[in-house]
Design an enzyme around this catalytic site. Structure first.
Site, PDB file in Angstrom:
ATOM      1  N   MET A  83       0.725  -1.275  -0.161  1.00  0.00           N
ATOM      2  CA  MET A  83      -0.158   0.057   0.186  1.00  0.00           C
ATOM      3  C   MET A  83       0.936   1.328   0.087  1.00  0.00           C
ATOM      4  O   MET A  83       0.328   2.242  -0.257  1.00  0.00           O
ATOM      5  CB  MET A  83      -1.136   0.152   1.276  1.00  0.00           C
ATOM      6  CG  MET A  83      -2.211  -1.072   1.163  1.00  0.00           C
ATOM      7  SD  MET A  83      -3.297  -0.695  -0.222  1.00  0.00           S
ATOM      8  CE  MET A  83      -2.704  -1.959  -1.276  1.00  0.00           C
ATOM      9  N   HIS A 107       5.484  -9.176  -4.983  1.00  0.00           N
ATOM     10  CA  HIS A 107       3.928  -9.591  -5.203  1.00  0.00           C
ATOM     11  C   HIS A 107       3.502  -8.512  -6.178  1.00  0.00           C
ATOM     12  O   HIS A 107       3.853  -7.300  -6.353  1.00  0.00           O
ATOM     13  CB  HIS A 107       3.340  -9.092  -3.858  1.00  0.00           C
ATOM     14  CG  HIS A 107       1.957  -9.320  -3.950  1.00  0.00           C
ATOM     15  ND1 HIS A 107       1.258 -10.255  -4.438  1.00  0.00           N
ATOM     16  CD2 HIS A 107       0.848  -8.581  -3.220  1.00  0.00           C
ATOM     17  CE1 HIS A 107      -0.048 -10.361  -4.203  1.00  0.00           C
ATOM     18  NE2 HIS A 107      -0.408  -9.173  -3.400  1.00  0.00           N
TER      19      HIS A 107
HETATM   20  P1  NDP Z   1       7.339  -4.968   5.731  1.00  0.00           P
HETATM   21  O1  NDP Z   1       6.249  -4.550   6.147  1.00  0.00           O
HETATM   22  O2  NDP Z   1       7.724  -6.193   6.638  1.00  0.00           O
HETATM   23  O3  NDP Z   1       8.718  -4.013   5.422  1.00  0.00           O
HETATM   24  C1  NDP Z   1       8.370  -2.842   4.769  1.00  0.00           C
HETATM   25  C2  NDP Z   1       9.853  -2.264   4.867  1.00  0.00           C
HETATM   26  O4  NDP Z   1       9.311  -1.043   4.122  1.00  0.00           O
HETATM   27  C3  NDP Z   1      10.214  -1.861   6.278  1.00  0.00           C
HETATM   28  O5  NDP Z   1      11.465  -1.826   6.105  1.00  0.00           O
HETATM   29  C4  NDP Z   1       9.790  -0.183   6.496  1.00  0.00           C
HETATM   30  O6  NDP Z   1      10.574   0.763   7.372  1.00  0.00           O
HETATM   31  C5  NDP Z   1       9.821   0.128   4.855  1.00  0.00           C
HETATM   32  N1  NDP Z   1       9.067   1.310   4.641  1.00  0.00           N
HETATM   33  C6  NDP Z   1       7.781   1.641   4.903  1.00  0.00           C
HETATM   34  N2  NDP Z   1       7.174   2.932   4.409  1.00  0.00           N
HETATM   35  C7  NDP Z   1       8.243   3.309   3.860  1.00  0.00           C
HETATM   36  C8  NDP Z   1       8.568   4.464   3.272  1.00  0.00           C
HETATM   37  N3  NDP Z   1       7.451   5.212   2.936  1.00  0.00           N
HETATM   38  N4  NDP Z   1       9.872   4.838   2.640  1.00  0.00           N
HETATM   39  C9  NDP Z   1      10.815   3.661   2.828  1.00  0.00           C
HETATM   40  N5  NDP Z   1      10.596   2.886   3.488  1.00  0.00           N
HETATM   41  C10 NDP Z   1       9.421   2.385   3.982  1.00  0.00           C
HETATM   42  O7  NDP Z   1       6.638  -5.728   4.302  1.00  0.00           O
HETATM   43  P2  NDP Z   1       6.964  -7.042   3.752  1.00  0.00           P
HETATM   44  O8  NDP Z   1       8.324  -7.455   3.782  1.00  0.00           O
HETATM   45  O9  NDP Z   1       5.893  -7.781   4.518  1.00  0.00           O
HETATM   46  O10 NDP Z   1       6.452  -7.051   2.189  1.00  0.00           O
HETATM   47  C11 NDP Z   1       7.140  -6.541   1.313  1.00  0.00           C
HETATM   48  C12 NDP Z   1       6.831  -7.010  -0.087  1.00  0.00           C
HETATM   49  O11 NDP Z   1       6.925  -8.358  -0.104  1.00  0.00           O
HETATM   50  C13 NDP Z   1       5.224  -6.716  -0.433  1.00  0.00           C
HETATM   51  O12 NDP Z   1       5.213  -6.274  -1.884  1.00  0.00           O
HETATM   52  C14 NDP Z   1       4.618  -8.063   0.028  1.00  0.00           C
HETATM   53  O13 NDP Z   1       3.382  -8.311  -0.707  1.00  0.00           O
HETATM   54  C15 NDP Z   1       5.639  -9.185  -0.496  1.00  0.00           C
HETATM   55  N6  NDP Z   1       5.547 -10.493   0.288  1.00  0.00           N
HETATM   56  C16 NDP Z   1       5.469 -10.411   1.531  1.00  0.00           C
HETATM   57  C17 NDP Z   1       5.504 -11.657   1.914  1.00  0.00           C
HETATM   58  C18 NDP Z   1       5.324 -11.697   3.643  1.00  0.00           C
HETATM   59  O14 NDP Z   1       5.879 -12.848   4.254  1.00  0.00           O
HETATM   60  N7  NDP Z   1       5.523 -10.681   4.509  1.00  0.00           N
HETATM   61  C19 NDP Z   1       5.568 -13.083   1.434  1.00  0.00           C
HETATM   62  C20 NDP Z   1       5.555 -12.847   0.171  1.00  0.00           C
HETATM   63  C21 NDP Z   1       5.420 -11.504  -0.466  1.00  0.00           C
HETATM   64  P3  NDP Z   1      10.033   1.047   8.503  1.00  0.00           P
HETATM   65  O15 NDP Z   1      10.784   0.057   9.536  1.00  0.00           O
HETATM   66  O16 NDP Z   1      10.562   2.556   8.663  1.00  0.00           O
HETATM   67  O17 NDP Z   1       8.748   1.184   8.753  1.00  0.00           O
END
Ligand code: NDP
Ligand code: MG
Length: 327
Positions: A83, A107
């Site tokens: 999102m 994804h």
């Molecule tokens: P997370 O929520 O675990 O991690 C998100 C990361 O992005 C954090 O390091 C966060 O940092 C950072 N972030 C959030 N907002 C911003 C911003 N505005 N600018 C820069 N960095 C930002 O995500 P997931 O690993 O769960 O998901 C990542 C992708 O992987 C998605 O596309 C998801 O669909 C896909 N995926 C996930 C799975 C899962 O098991 N979770 C499985 C398969 C695919 P901060 O610590 O500062 O918030």
């Protein structure tokens, strides 16, 4: 049969001289960054200042803002929350993309529903691990991996798939097998699966199963064991031995009762609703609803989560889990 790529189909040398920027250091980002570094890939991390930023630096990575990481990279892995991706794409990623770069998603949501529209002069690929991030790292360190899906949305350079498979190999995914798919198939099946079965269907089935017993006057603790706790054991059997293996692993009475009553409870009408829900995913209606909800600050999601948290079944479950843990 699906096309499946293994280690022999992927060549790490394709990305040997490239810089891979992992954008986001969360559940997936951290696992990918560590795995790829262990595979000898030059990995940098791009993330906003904060907890993830500090952790990545502590774990030895060069860490930059998303903009700077994109500027320094040949390949970017977009591992930000789905999102959040569209706005970060607009402000920090798109302005810094250069001709011939590779954009990797884990994804397909934002591409499939048109929320991100990459320029035509970059490769756009999908490598979707079919496991939580923790397993992505744990299995890799055990010398193995988790299965994944691969897809090519845009092949500007003519080597998009080779690059994608190299990234998959660096993460250990090709040790197990990487199945070829499309962004649409990955995204739609992911959403349909989690709504109809994994998160939605299963949750509701367990809740109703519990409630019916409690409403008939049975003790909630007993109902919890029968309707919810044992579901884990049944799933383990299915995971290990398949549906028939599970059926052969329960009593004859359970086998007969289950096979005759199951289709009466989860009937054609439920299947029809599943198809309706799937159609809402395929038409983009669900994505539209969820994006609007998210932009409102997700009040409905919070309320629904709160309802689950406050329900009787959760209280009973908490008590029983405590009981089973204590010695
Ligand atoms: P997370 O929520 O675990 O991690 C998100 C990361 O992005 C954090 O390091 C966060 O940092 C950072 N972030 C959030 N907002 C911003 C911003 N505005 N600018 C820069 N960095 C930002 O995500 P997931 O690993 O769960 O998901 C990542 C992708 O992987 C998605 O596309 C998801 O669909 C896909 N995926 C996930 C799975 C899962 O098991 N979770 C499985 C398969 C695919 P901060 O610590 O500062 O918030
Ligand atoms: Mg999902």
């Amino acid at each position: 049969m699906a096309r499946i790529y293994k280690d022999n189909d992927a060549d790490l040398s394709v990305i040997r001289d490239k810089v891979v920027a992992v954008l986001g250091y969360g559940i997936q980002g951290r696992a990918w960054a560590l795995n790829m570094r262990d595979s000898g890939v030059k990995v940098i991390v791009g993330v906003r200042p904060g907890k993830s930023f500090d952790l990545a630096r502590q774990e030895g990575f060069e860490v930059y803002s998303v903009s700077d990481a994109v500027k320094k990279a040949d390949i970017i892995a977009v591992l930000l929350p789905d999102m959040v991706q569209p706005s970060v794409w607009e402000s920090e990623i798109a302005p810094n993309l250069r001709r011939g770069m590779t954009v990797v998603f884990a994804h397909g949501f934002n591409i499939r529903f048109g929320l991100i529209k990459p320029p035509s002069d970059v490769d756009v690929v999908l490598i979707a691990p079919k496991a939580p991030g923790k397993a992505v790292r744990d299995e890799f360190t055990r010398g193995w991996g988790v299965p994944a899906l691969v897809a090519v949305h845009q092949d500007f350079t003519g080597s998009a798939l080779r690059t994608a498979l190299a990234i998959a190999k660096a993460n250990g995914f090709t040790r197990v097998g990487v199945i070829e798919t499309t962004f649409a198939e990955e995204t739609e099946t992911d959403l349909i699966g989690e709504q109809n079965v994994l998160v939605g269907g299963l949750l509701q089935l367990l809740r109703y199963g519990f409630e019916v017993m409690v409403e008939l006057g049975y003790q909630p603790e007993v109902a919890y064991f029968e309707a919810i706790n044992e579901a884990k054991l049944i799933m383990d059997l299915i995971w290990e031995r398949g549906l028939t293996g599970m059926l052969l692993g329960v009593s004859e009475t359970a086998r007969y009762g289950g096979l005759t009553v199951g289709p009466y409870v989860i009937n054609e009408d439920v299947k029809r609703r599943m198809r309706e829900a799937a159609e809402r995913v395929r038409s983009g209606e669900f994505a539209k609803e969820w994006v609007a909800e998210y932009q409102r600050g997700a009040p409905r999601l919070r309320e629904l989560l709160e309802q689950v948290r406050e329900s009787q079944v959760e209280k009973v479950g908490e008590f029983l889990r405590q009981l089973m843990r204590s010695r």
